[in-house]
Scaffold this motif. Structure first.
Motif, short mmCIF file in Angstrom:
data_model
loop_
_atom_site.label_atom_id
_atom_site.label_comp_id
_atom_site.label_asym_id
_atom_site.label_seq_id
_atom_site.Cartn_x
_atom_site.Cartn_y
_atom_site.Cartn_z
N GLN A 20 0.80 -1.22 0.00
CA GLN A 20 0.00 0.00 0.00
C GLN A 20 0.83 1.28 0.00
N ASN A 21 1.90 1.36 0.76
CA ASN A 21 2.70 2.58 0.86
C ASN A 21 4.03 2.39 0.16
N LEU A 22 4.05 2.70 -1.11
CA LEU A 22 5.24 2.51 -1.93
C LEU A 22 5.57 3.81 -2.64
N GLU A 23 6.82 4.24 -2.52
CA GLU A 23 7.27 5.44 -3.22
C GLU A 23 7.84 5.01 -4.57
N TRP A 30 3.61 8.64 -3.99
CA TRP A 30 3.30 7.54 -3.08
C TRP A 30 2.04 6.86 -3.58
N GLY A 31 2.06 5.56 -3.63
CA GLY A 31 0.90 4.84 -4.13
C GLY A 31 0.96 3.37 -3.79
N ARG A 32 0.25 2.61 -4.59
CA ARG A 32 0.12 1.18 -4.38
C ARG A 32 0.98 0.45 -5.41
N LYS A 59 4.68 -3.65 -9.98
CA LYS A 59 4.06 -2.73 -10.93
C LYS A 59 3.38 -1.64 -10.11
N THR A 60 3.78 -0.38 -10.36
CA THR A 60 3.23 0.73 -9.59
C THR A 60 1.91 1.20 -10.17
N SER A 61 1.05 1.74 -9.30
CA SER A 61 -0.27 2.20 -9.73
C SER A 61 -0.23 3.63 -10.26
N CYS A 62 0.78 4.41 -9.89
CA CYS A 62 0.81 5.82 -10.28
C CYS A 62 1.16 6.00 -11.76
#
Length: 124
Positions: A20-23, A30-32, A59-62
């Motif tokens: 949940q807390n990924l830079e 900051w996102g998922r 894989k980032t959500s941003c």
């Protein structure tokens, strides 16, 4: 005597979990992040018997960036996803070009030049 052997080698990708807390290393937001496990395995009579080349990806959500995760952190996340912290220094960017996009509605690979999914009609 006639013997038929059913064996083969296949690749498998499975979703391990979500952080949940990924830079994001690319955009700094900051996102998922979705953590995936990728491996190759040998199966005999359709039963997996031996696994190798185990890798973890995020894989980032941003911005949709793909990163290879440190294997030790990936194993720890697989066992204890709630207590494992994934930081920027654990991620390594993967530069690649994919000829496909993934439809967010039906999760099918669609050729990169398409704007709409030919399976469900959703915007890609």
């Amino acid at each position: 005597m006639f013997i038929i052997a059913f064996f083969g080698i296949e690749d498998k990708e499975q979703l391990v979990g979500t952080c949940q807390n990924l830079e994001c290393p690319s955009c700094g937001a900051w996102g998922r992040g979705e953590v995936y496990k990728f491996y190759r395995y040998l199966h005999v009579f359709f039963i997996p018997t031996f696994r190798w080349n185990v890798r973890y990806y995020v894989k980032t959500s941003c911005c949709g960036g793909h990163y290879e995760l440190d294997p030790a952190v990936g194993k720890a996340f697989e066992k204890h996803p709630a207590t494992t912290d994934i930081r920027k220094e654990h991620l390594r960017p993967i530069p690649h070009y994919s000829p496909f996009k993934r439809c967010p509605h039906c999760h099918v690979n669609v050729p990169a030049e398409f704007r709409y999914c030919p399976y469900c009609g959703g915007r890609v």
